[in-house]
Design an enzyme around this catalytic site. Structure first.
Site, PDB file in Angstrom:
ATOM      1  N   GLN A 213       0.718  -1.257   0.047  1.00  0.00           N
ATOM      2  CA  GLN A 213       0.190  -0.095   0.036  1.00  0.00           C
ATOM      3  C   GLN A 213       0.690   1.255  -0.080  1.00  0.00           C
ATOM      4  O   GLN A 213       0.608   2.118  -0.686  1.00  0.00           O
ATOM      5  CB  GLN A 213      -1.002   0.158   1.228  1.00  0.00           C
TER       6      GLN A 213
ATOM      7  N   ASP B  29       4.132   0.563   4.439  1.00  0.00           N
ATOM      8  CA  ASP B  29       2.902  -0.030   4.916  1.00  0.00           C
ATOM      9  C   ASP B  29       2.331  -1.336   4.082  1.00  0.00           C
ATOM     10  O   ASP B  29       1.928  -1.066   2.981  1.00  0.00           O
ATOM     11  CB  ASP B  29       1.879   1.257   5.092  1.00  0.00           C
TER      12      ASP B  29
ATOM     13  N   ASP C 253      -1.278  -1.348  12.742  1.00  0.00           N
ATOM     14  CA  ASP C 253      -2.335  -0.409  12.373  1.00  0.00           C
ATOM     15  C   ASP C 253      -3.816  -1.280  12.321  1.00  0.00           C
ATOM     16  O   ASP C 253      -4.359  -1.245  13.482  1.00  0.00           O
ATOM     17  CB  ASP C 253      -2.276   0.126  10.918  1.00  0.00           C
TER      18      ASP C 253
ATOM     19  N   ARG D  31      -6.266   9.538   7.544  1.00  0.00           N
ATOM     20  CA  ARG D  31      -6.935   8.249   6.764  1.00  0.00           C
ATOM     21  C   ARG D  31      -6.468   8.489   5.154  1.00  0.00           C
ATOM     22  O   ARG D  31      -6.210   9.675   4.879  1.00  0.00           O
ATOM     23  CB  ARG D  31      -8.312   8.112   7.074  1.00  0.00           C
ATOM     24  N   SER D  32      -6.899   7.525   4.701  1.00  0.00           N
ATOM     25  CA  SER D  32      -6.883   7.848   2.917  1.00  0.00           C
ATOM     26  C   SER D  32      -7.907   8.580   2.550  1.00  0.00           C
ATOM     27  O   SER D  32      -7.591   9.602   1.568  1.00  0.00           O
ATOM     28  CB  SER D  32      -6.736   6.531   2.195  1.00  0.00           C
TER      29      SER D  32
ATOM     30  N   LYS E  15       2.257  10.640  10.222  1.00  0.00           N
ATOM     31  CA  LYS E  15       2.086  10.058   8.874  1.00  0.00           C
ATOM     32  C   LYS E  15       0.922  10.500   8.320  1.00  0.00           C
ATOM     33  O   LYS E  15      -0.290  10.195   8.830  1.00  0.00           O
ATOM     34  CB  LYS E  15       1.847   8.358   9.138  1.00  0.00           C
TER      35      LYS E  15
ATOM     36  N   GLU F  98       4.874  -1.544   8.469  1.00  0.00           N
ATOM     37  CA  GLU F  98       3.400  -1.516   9.236  1.00  0.00           C
ATOM     38  C   GLU F  98       2.639  -2.558   8.653  1.00  0.00           C
ATOM     39  O   GLU F  98       2.760  -2.804   7.447  1.00  0.00           O
ATOM     40  CB  GLU F  98       2.767  -0.106   8.698  1.00  0.00           C
TER      41      GLU F  98
ATOM     42  N   GLU G 211      -3.672   9.039  -1.519  1.00  0.00           N
ATOM     43  CA  GLU G 211      -2.976   9.870  -0.526  1.00  0.00           C
ATOM     44  C   GLU G 211      -1.792  10.777  -1.303  1.00  0.00           C
ATOM     45  O   GLU G 211      -1.045  11.358  -0.635  1.00  0.00           O
ATOM     46  CB  GLU G 211      -2.455   9.337   0.602  1.00  0.00           C
TER      47      GLU G 211
ATOM     48  N   LYS H 199      -5.162   6.345  14.839  1.00  0.00           N
ATOM     49  CA  LYS H 199      -6.031   7.025  14.096  1.00  0.00           C
ATOM     50  C   LYS H 199      -7.299   7.383  14.934  1.00  0.00           C
ATOM     51  O   LYS H 199      -7.937   6.636  15.522  1.00  0.00           O
ATOM     52  CB  LYS H 199      -6.342   6.221  12.769  1.00  0.00           C
TER      53      LYS H 199
HETATM   54  P1  PGA Z   1      -6.716   3.788   5.379  1.00  0.00           P
HETATM   55  O1  PGA Z   1      -5.256   3.759   4.895  1.00  0.00           O
HETATM   56  O2  PGA Z   1      -7.139   5.101   5.830  1.00  0.00           O
HETATM   57  O3  PGA Z   1      -7.277   3.621   3.821  1.00  0.00           O
HETATM   58  O4  PGA Z   1      -6.941   2.838   6.462  1.00  0.00           O
HETATM   59  C1  PGA Z   1      -4.032   4.208   5.909  1.00  0.00           C
HETATM   60  C2  PGA Z   1      -3.221   3.281   6.445  1.00  0.00           C
HETATM   61  O5  PGA Z   1      -3.302   1.977   6.317  1.00  0.00           O
HETATM   62  O6  PGA Z   1      -2.360   3.469   7.109  1.00  0.00           O
HETATM   63 ZN    ZN Z   2      -1.862   1.422   7.534  1.00  0.00          ZN
END
Ligand code: PGA
Ligand code: ZN
Length: 428
Positions: free
Chosen positions: A160, A240, A312, A366-367, A388, A285, A202, A337
């Site tokens: 990712q 990640d 995460d 978040r994304s 991050k 991650e 992102e 988060k």
């Molecule tokens: P997400 O991605 O906000 O789509 O969960 C961010 C991450 O995985 O750190």
């Molecule tokens: Zn993550």
């Protein structure tokens, strides 16, 4: 005292609706929070309430907004906004479920964030100072995405995030400038290779035409060099893996679609540790799935003294899950988060729990994001040490990085910046 609580629909960086809450005090002070939203969400996150109806592909938030305006607002009016704990306890109590599924974590978090900003604005102080007092002075080391993959790039590659962390800069602004130079160098390399310079969710570069996941690592090293830095010395690599997205819980295997490979957990750990040997990787991650505690333990035994290992999806900002990780000695860092847990108070408690157990908190966006900067202040208020928020491009990302630059300026000589020393607290 709170005079009114008002939620409305606004939109996030993926053109999905989200919840914005304004809290107005009796003296007309206003606080506002806008709720972010993930795509590679963890199974154990607090529940984001979506309408599930035809509008916006099921992603409408009219129910969550209704819950704020009709159910939460009337019960918040008698509370002193400066008592964030009381506000958050009230929100949790009204919802009444362990995962905030009745009213929605998006409804609850919007109120929690707005109350927090209203409190800071009432005192006319920055949010980091309001939450963290005079001890809040540590600027975060940035972890910044250069290439975006996985669920954030239509699964063009399995992994990712390919990110960099500056390690030789003495200040945040110098470190962040290095990252910007690397991002622009990566763009030049894409152009030179005839790849389109398009961007993922992102703001990282979209990995068009990659033959393997490892290609991302090579490209990162080349970009660091092209920008005039030494990989491993000036900047380290962070990944990640978001491996829960390609884990098969029945077979206990990991499927890398790009390479048409299915790996056992031992092979997955082997691949990651080979990469750590070959490339200057300093942080991984979700190397293993949120359901695979055994695999996570294997990975930690292999790499946990060498590099940062962040949970995460595995921990979902939840103290009970982190407690299990600490007891099992799985990972050594926690991604934080706000909307995985749902209130500011719980988020701060989770950061403190993480720090008190010798794990490293990494405050994260978040994304799906907006111009909201609450997490920047949260990271500084708690002296978390790392932040991050995705890439160095797109305004919902730069809103956060630029806010750190402003706070660095405001703190002046009282600012502390841990640079690569940030990992020491976890014995890395
Ligand atoms: P997400 O991605 O906000 O789509 O969960 C961010 C991450 O995985 O750190
Ligand atoms: Zn993550």
């Amino acid at each position: 005292k709170i005079k009114s609580v008002k939620a409305r629909q606004v939109f996030d960086s993926r053109a999905n609706p989200t919840v914005e809450v304004d809290i107005t005090l009796k003296d007309e002070t206003v606080g506002r929070g806008i709720v972010p939203s993930g795509a590679s969400t963890g199974l154990f996150e607090a529940v984001e309430l979506r309408d599930g109806e035809e509008t916006f592909d099921g992603k409408g938030v009219s129910k969550a907004i209704h819950h704020v305006n009709e159910q939460l607002a009337p019960l918040l009016l008698d509370i002193d906004v400066r008592d964030q704990k009381a506000i958050d306890s009230r929100l949790i109590e009204i919802d009444g479920t362990p995962n905030k599924s009745r009213l929605g974590a998006n409804a609850i978090l919007g109120c929690s964030m707005a109350a927090c900003w209203a409190g800071a604005n009432y005192y006319k102080v920055p949010l980091y100072r309001y939450l963290g007092g005079s001890a809040a002075n540590k600027l975060p080391v940035p972890m910044v995405q250069i290439i975006g993959g996985g669920a954030h790039a239509d699964n063009a590659i399995d992994i990712q995030d390919f990110l960099v962390i500056p390690t030789s800069a003495p200040t945040f602004s110098e470190g962040y400038e290095m990252v910007v130079n690397v991002y622009n160098a990566a763009k030049m390399i894409f152009k030179g290779a005839g790849k389109p310079v398009s961007i993922a969710d992102e703001g990282g570069l979209w990995p068009t035409g990659f033959q393997s996941n490892e290609e991302g690592l090579k490209l990162l090293c080349e970009s660091i060099e092209l920008a005039g830095y030494t990989p491993g010395q000036d900047l380290g690599i962070a990944l990640d893996i978001a491996s829960s997205e390609f884990y098969d819980p029945e077979r206990g295997t990991y499927r890398l679609e790009l390479e048409e490979k299915t790996l056992t957990k031992e092979e997955m750990v082997g691949m990651l540790s080979d990469w750590v040997d070959k490339y200057p990787i300093i942080s991984i991650e979700d190397g293993m799935s949120e359901l695979d505690w055994e695999g996570n333990l294997l990975l930690t035994q292999k790499l946990g003294k060498k590099i940062q290992l962040i949970g995460d999806d595995l921990f979902t900002t939840n103290i009970e899950r982190i407690r299990k990780g600490v007891e099992m000695k799985v990972d050594n860092a926690v991604l934080i988060k706000m909307n995985q847990i749902g209130t500011i108070t719980e988020t701060i408690e989770t950061i403190e729990f993480t720090q008190n157990h010798g794990y490293l908190p990494v405050v994260s966006a978040r994304s799906g994001e907006t111009e909201d900067c609450t997490i920047v202040h949260l990271a500084i208020a708690t002296n978390a040490g790392q932040l991050k928020v995705g890439s160095a491009a797109r305004s919902e990302r730069t809103a956060k990085w630029n806010e750190v630059l402003r706070i660095e300026e405001a703190l002046g000589s009282s600012a502390r910046y841990p640079s690569k020393g940030v990992f020491a607290a976890a014995g890395i």
